[in-house]
Design a protein around this motif. Structure first.
Motif, mmCIF file in Angstrom:
data_model
loop_
_atom_site.group_PDB
_atom_site.id
_atom_site.type_symbol
_atom_site.label_atom_id
_atom_site.label_comp_id
_atom_site.label_asym_id
_atom_site.label_seq_id
_atom_site.Cartn_x
_atom_site.Cartn_y
_atom_site.Cartn_z
ATOM 1 N N LEU A 1 0.781 -1.230 0.000
ATOM 2 C CA LEU A 1 0.000 0.000 0.000
ATOM 3 C C LEU A 1 0.814 1.281 0.000
ATOM 4 C CD1 LEU A 1 -2.669 -1.062 2.644
ATOM 5 C CD2 LEU A 1 -2.914 -1.032 0.152
ATOM 6 N N CYS A 2 2.132 1.200 0.280
ATOM 7 C CA CYS A 2 2.876 2.444 0.474
ATOM 8 C C CYS A 2 3.899 2.749 -0.619
ATOM 9 C CB CYS A 2 3.575 2.432 1.828
ATOM 10 S SG CYS A 2 4.952 1.278 1.940
ATOM 11 N N GLY A 3 4.344 1.750 -1.374
ATOM 12 C CA GLY A 3 5.288 1.977 -2.463
ATOM 13 C C GLY A 3 6.747 2.025 -2.071
ATOM 14 N N CYS A 4 7.075 1.903 -0.789
ATOM 15 C CA CYS A 4 8.480 1.973 -0.352
ATOM 16 C C CYS A 4 9.325 0.842 -0.929
ATOM 17 C CB CYS A 4 8.570 1.932 1.167
ATOM 18 S SG CYS A 4 8.014 3.450 1.956
ATOM 19 N N CYS A 5 8.699 -0.269 -1.273
ATOM 20 C CA CYS A 5 9.433 -1.451 -1.720
ATOM 21 C C CYS A 5 9.368 -1.638 -3.234
ATOM 22 C CB CYS A 5 8.876 -2.684 -1.016
ATOM 23 S SG CYS A 5 7.123 -2.977 -1.399
ATOM 24 N N THR A 6 9.083 -0.577 -3.976
ATOM 25 C CA THR A 6 8.915 -0.689 -5.421
ATOM 26 C C THR A 6 10.194 -1.160 -6.110
ATOM 27 O OG1 THR A 6 7.241 1.056 -5.411
ATOM 28 C CG2 THR A 6 8.289 0.558 -7.528
ATOM 29 N N ILE A 7 10.028 -2.193 -6.926
ATOM 30 C CA ILE A 7 11.085 -2.725 -7.786
ATOM 31 C C ILE A 7 10.466 -2.912 -9.158
ATOM 32 C CG2 ILE A 7 12.339 -3.863 -5.921
ATOM 33 C CD1 ILE A 7 10.994 -6.522 -6.774
ATOM 34 N N TYR A 8 11.298 -3.152 -10.166
ATOM 35 C CA TYR A 8 10.790 -3.536 -11.478
ATOM 36 C C TYR A 8 11.059 -5.022 -11.660
ATOM 37 C CZ TYR A 8 11.260 1.483 -12.698
ATOM 38 O OH TYR A 8 11.202 2.846 -12.734
ATOM 39 N N VAL A 9 10.040 -5.738 -12.082
ATOM 40 C CA VAL A 9 10.183 -7.143 -12.445
ATOM 41 C C VAL A 9 9.809 -7.237 -13.917
ATOM 42 C CG1 VAL A 9 9.433 -9.510 -12.012
ATOM 43 C CG2 VAL A 9 9.633 -7.900 -10.103
ATOM 44 N N ASP A 10 10.769 -7.621 -14.732
ATOM 45 C CA ASP A 10 10.601 -7.631 -16.184
ATOM 46 C C ASP A 10 10.070 -6.297 -16.689
ATOM 47 O OD1 ASP A 10 11.650 -10.171 -16.437
ATOM 48 O OD2 ASP A 10 9.700 -11.171 -16.573
ATOM 49 N N GLY A 11 10.580 -5.199 -16.096
ATOM 50 C CA GLY A 11 10.257 -3.851 -16.544
ATOM 51 C C GLY A 11 9.003 -3.239 -15.958
ATOM 52 N N ALA A 12 8.229 -3.996 -15.206
ATOM 53 C CA ALA A 12 6.986 -3.477 -14.629
ATOM 54 C C ALA A 12 7.153 -3.233 -13.135
ATOM 55 C CB ALA A 12 5.848 -4.461 -14.856
ATOM 56 N N PRO A 13 6.628 -2.115 -12.629
ATOM 57 C CA PRO A 13 6.712 -1.872 -11.191
ATOM 58 C C PRO A 13 5.987 -2.972 -10.414
ATOM 59 C CG PRO A 13 6.006 0.112 -12.336
ATOM 60 C CD PRO A 13 5.955 -1.014 -13.331
ATOM 61 N N ALA A 14 6.570 -3.361 -9.285
ATOM 62 C CA ALA A 14 5.975 -4.378 -8.426
ATOM 63 C C ALA A 14 6.263 -4.022 -6.976
ATOM 64 C CB ALA A 14 6.566 -5.753 -8.754
ATOM 65 N N PRO B 1 13.202 6.021 -2.466
ATOM 66 C CA PRO B 1 13.494 5.054 -3.533
ATOM 67 C C PRO B 1 12.246 4.616 -4.308
ATOM 68 C CG PRO B 1 14.765 4.517 -1.595
ATOM 69 C CD PRO B 1 13.792 5.598 -1.181
ATOM 70 N N GLY B 2 11.149 4.383 -3.600
ATOM 71 C CA GLY B 2 9.913 3.986 -4.274
ATOM 72 C C GLY B 2 9.367 5.078 -5.173
ATOM 73 N N SER C 1 0.025 7.875 -6.916
ATOM 74 C CA SER C 1 -0.960 7.752 -5.834
ATOM 75 C C SER C 1 -0.772 6.496 -4.984
ATOM 76 C CB SER C 1 -2.386 7.799 -6.390
ATOM 77 O OG SER C 1 -2.634 6.668 -7.213
ATOM 78 N N GLY C 2 -0.048 5.508 -5.480
ATOM 79 C CA GLY C 2 0.214 4.301 -4.699
ATOM 80 C C GLY C 2 1.431 4.415 -3.799
ATOM 81 N N ASN C 3 2.069 5.566 -3.789
ATOM 82 C CA ASN C 3 3.237 5.796 -2.938
ATOM 83 C C ASN C 3 2.860 6.783 -1.844
ATOM 84 O OD1 ASN C 3 4.297 4.977 -5.681
ATOM 85 N ND2 ASN C 3 6.162 4.887 -4.469
ATOM 86 N N LEU C 4 3.282 6.480 -0.629
ATOM 87 C CA LEU C 4 2.971 7.340 0.503
ATOM 88 C C LEU C 4 4.234 7.962 1.082
ATOM 89 C CD1 LEU C 4 0.443 5.061 2.405
ATOM 90 C CD2 LEU C 4 -0.060 6.904 0.794
ATOM 91 N N CYS C 5 4.131 9.250 1.412
ATOM 92 C CA CYS C 5 5.213 9.960 2.088
ATOM 93 C C CYS C 5 4.654 10.397 3.440
ATOM 94 C CB CYS C 5 5.647 11.183 1.280
ATOM 95 S SG CYS C 5 6.848 12.202 2.177
ATOM 96 N N ARG C 6 5.158 9.804 4.475
ATOM 97 C CA ARG C 6 4.656 10.132 5.813
ATOM 98 C C ARG C 6 5.103 11.531 6.263
ATOM 99 N NH1 ARG C 6 5.361 4.538 5.877
ATOM 100 N NH2 ARG C 6 3.451 3.453 6.467
ATOM 101 N N CYS C 7 6.129 12.080 5.637
ATOM 102 C CA CYS C 7 6.587 13.428 5.986
ATOM 103 C C CYS C 7 5.782 14.509 5.267
ATOM 104 C CB CYS C 7 8.069 13.587 5.646
ATOM 105 S SG CYS C 7 9.142 12.449 6.537
ATOM 106 N N GLY C 8 5.026 14.127 4.250
ATOM 107 C CA GLY C 8 4.162 15.078 3.557
ATOM 108 C C GLY C 8 4.863 15.989 2.577
ATOM 109 N N THR C 9 5.858 15.484 1.858
ATOM 110 C CA THR C 9 6.587 16.329 0.902
ATOM 111 C C THR C 9 5.973 16.290 -0.501
ATOM 112 O OG1 THR C 9 8.154 14.575 0.352
ATOM 113 C CG2 THR C 9 8.748 16.039 2.179
#
Length: 161
Positions: A47-60, A108-109, A134-142
């Motif tokens: 739910l937060c996007g902090c762990c975003t990686i690309y797998v075969d070019g697609a975000p996961a 990074p996400g 919209s799938g990435n969250l910033c808890r600091c609000g930047t």
């Protein structure tokens, strides 16, 4: 051999990898064991996007992606961007210059998703930026600074600045 382990091979940031993984491990667990710390597990629910990686070019979401499913895949992490002589890539530089982070945990996400956004939409509107991130969250609000960073990166990548 335990029935809970499997041997896998995949490409990580362009180099071949071979690992013995527990079938309960997620991609972030495996990447951490590989010495990579950019994709971070935060929510553990995709739910937060902090762990975003690309797998075969697609975000996961690395926290939800089973490590064993990386078998035969091409995996790219935030660490791939700093290959070569440059200390950071243009997207990372834009985040630095606009102050689009405070604690940096989510950065990074956001950078990974921004790269994919700019690949798909080289000159995104603010609405496209907000929607895509919209799938990435910033808890600091930047968020205002993040949008400014995306705009700056888009301009630079297009050669306008």
């Amino acid at each position: 051999m335990s029935t809970h382990h499997i041997d896998i091979e995949f490409a990580l940031n362009g180099r071949p990898e071979r690992h013995h993984v527990d079938v309960r491990d997620n991609a972030v667990d495996l990447l951490t064991r590989c010495g990579l710390k950019g994709a971070r597990e935060s929510c553990g629910q995709g739910l937060c996007g902090c762990c975003t990686i690309y797998v075969d070019g697609a975000p996961a979401s690395g926290c939800l992606y089973p490590a064993w499913k990386l078998q035969g895949k091409q995996v790219e992490t935030i660490e791939a961007a700093v290959a070569g002589d440059e200390p950071v890539d243009p997207v990372q530089q834009a985040f630095i210059e606009t102050g689009a982070f405070q604690c940096g945990f989510c950065t990074p996400g956001f950078v990974m998703m921004t790269r994919k956004l700019l690949e798909l939409h080289p000159s995104p509107t603010d609405a496209q930026i907000e929607h895509y991130l919209s799938g990435n969250l910033c808890r600091c609000g930047t968020y205002p600074e993040i949008i400014a960073a995306v705009r700056l990166a888009a301009e630079r990548l297009a050669g306008r600045n």
